[in-house]
Enzyme design. Structure first.
Site, short mmCIF file in Angstrom:
data_model
loop_
_atom_site.label_atom_id
_atom_site.label_comp_id
_atom_site.label_asym_id
_atom_site.label_seq_id
_atom_site.Cartn_x
_atom_site.Cartn_y
_atom_site.Cartn_z
N ALA A 1 -2.37 -8.04 16.87
CA ALA A 1 -2.34 -9.13 16.16
C ALA A 1 -2.40 -9.00 14.62
O ALA A 1 -2.55 -10.09 13.74
CB ALA A 1 -3.95 -9.98 16.44
N GLY A 2 -2.08 -8.00 14.22
CA GLY A 2 -1.87 -7.62 12.58
C GLY A 2 -3.35 -7.48 11.94
O GLY A 2 -3.43 -7.87 11.12
N ASP B 1 -5.23 -0.11 5.78
CA ASP B 1 -6.15 -0.62 6.94
C ASP B 1 -7.23 0.38 7.09
O ASP B 1 -8.61 0.02 7.03
CB ASP B 1 -5.33 -0.36 8.09
CG ASP B 1 -4.07 -1.36 8.25
OD1 ASP B 1 -4.16 -2.09 7.34
OD2 ASP B 1 -3.37 -1.23 8.93
N SER C 1 -5.75 -0.67 15.49
CA SER C 1 -5.74 0.79 15.66
C SER C 1 -6.48 1.59 14.55
O SER C 1 -7.02 2.50 14.75
CB SER C 1 -4.12 1.43 15.56
OG SER C 1 -3.54 0.66 14.42
N ASP D 1 0.76 -1.10 -0.04
CA ASP D 1 -0.16 0.02 0.03
C ASP D 1 0.87 1.20 0.16
O ASP D 1 0.79 2.18 -0.66
CB ASP D 1 -0.91 0.03 0.99
CG ASP D 1 -0.43 -0.08 2.63
OD1 ASP D 1 0.57 -0.62 2.66
OD2 ASP D 1 -1.02 0.41 3.52
#
Length: 384
Positions: free
Chosen positions: A123-124, A172, A128, A34
């Site tokens: 945990a990926g 994300d 956030s 990204d």
């Protein structure tokens, strides 16, 4: 004042506080592409962060979290940057969103924010981003109803990049806002940043009808994107693009690799080049209605590249991937920024694969991972 049951009190009457939710995400494929202006393919999870919010008129933000019981943060809306270094790390994410709204000229005269989340931290799975997006959509509805989805994504990302100090890309936040149920989100980051209408496409992703399950194994070895490893990889990618005289590694090809004399930069670039190709191959197969088993080999290839070229895997991640494949998974790979966190595995017999992973962790002396099935969920929205 906001209470845990969603009731506002203080005026002699009780009013139900509105709540919003933004999901975490898991990336089917397209890791560390990204911020290189490349391609990604995430899905939204059913796990998310809920934000209860209500305006106040005294110029203060009052922030609480169910995951931080007893930790109440109060800050002045018009002075957040000056207060940043005195704020707890977790509070910088939601308060960064408030600061972005103020900087954008939106009339935030004060707000109560009460947070609760089910996305495992570290945990990926983008806890956030889910946090920032939940606050962003709440503040949008309360103070700036004309904001577009694209602008919300930019605000949530800016809060992480600037106020929280984590140099994430758009993956994300875009996943948390834009994903739809039953689909993976194919996102061309460069085109999306350029506001092109063809930048995002919903790709059908129905595993159940094929007798398949996508499982996540949270290894319990948390990653921390602010600890430097993620920023270092991003800087290395920028250095590789500069050495090739390209705008971004999105523009590089395998033929460019010999031009990179630094072996580290060459490996980083090779991951980005091959990962972008894997994203496009997965999307093509899913668009063509291929059996989803056909993407398994690409997932596993992605893990090898992340482990060997990008060097962001960890012993627990490698163990979980190897155990899943040995148990019959069609493909498996680490997800997220790396250095810990979770893996995904495409499987037929979820219980069998989960048991094999658990047994391998026990034999290696690691704590038991948290393993669960996921399906493509819905993006950020108001809770009724």
């Amino acid at each position: 004042m906001v209470f845990g049951d969603g009731i506002v009190a203080g005026s002699g009457r009780e009013v139900r506080v509105q709540k919003w939710i933004a999901p975490g995400r898991v990336n089917i494929i397209g890791e560390h592409t990204d911020y290189n202006a490349g391609f990604v393919l995430p899905i939204a999870l059913s796990l998310g962060v809920v934000c209860a919010a209500e305006p106040r008129a005294d110029g203060l933000v009052r922030l609480t979290s169910a995951q931080r019981p007893g930790d109440i943060v109060v800050a002045r809306v018009d002075d957040l940057v000056a207060q940043r270094d005195r704020l707890p790390g977790w509070a910088r994410y939601p308060l960064g969103v408030v600061d972005e709204f103020v900087r954008g000229g939106h009339p935030v005269g004060g707000v109560n924010l009460e947070l609760d989340g089910t996305v495992p931290i570290g945990a990926g799975l983008s806890s956030s981003a889910a946090l920032c997006c939940a606050v962003t959509i709440a503040l949008r509805d309360l103070f700036a109803p004309a904001l577009t989805d694209r602008r919300m994504i930019e605000i949530a990302r800016a809060a992480e990049n600037g106020f929280a100090g984590v140099p994430t890309g758009l993956l994300d936040q875009a996943a948390s806002i834009l994903c739809t149920e039953g689909h993976a989100l194919f996102l061309d980051i460069r085109a999306f940043t350029g506001a092109e209408s063809c930048a995002a496409e919903q790709i059908p992703f129905d595993l159940r009808s094929a007798g398949l399950t996508l499982i996540v194994a949270d290894t319990g070895h948390p990653h921390e994107l602010a600890d430097g490893g993620y920023a270092e990889r991003r800087a290395q990618c920028e250095a590789a693009a500069d050495a090739l005289n390209l705008p971004a590694l999105r523009d590089a090809t395998s033929e460019d690799l010999p031009r990179l004399r630094d072996s580290v930069l060459r490996h980083r670039a090779r991951h980005v080049i091959t990962e972008n190709a894997r994203v496009l191959a997965v999307v093509d197969r899913l668009r063509d209605g291929a059996d989803p088993r056909a993407i398994g080999e690409l997932l596993t290839s992605s893990h090898r590249s992340l482990r060997e070229d990008f060097e962001v895997s960890a012993p627990t991640l490698d163990l979980a991937v190897d155990a899943a494949l040995d148990a019959g998974a069609y493909g498996a790979r680490m997800v997220g920024g790396g250095f810990g966190g979770s893996i995904i595995a495409l499987v037929e017999h979820a219980d069998h694969v989960a048991e094999r992973i658990m047994n391998r962790f026990a034999a290696a002396g690691f704590a038991s991972p948290h393993i669960f099935a996921v399906e493509p969920g819905t993006g950020a929205r108001t809770l009724e």
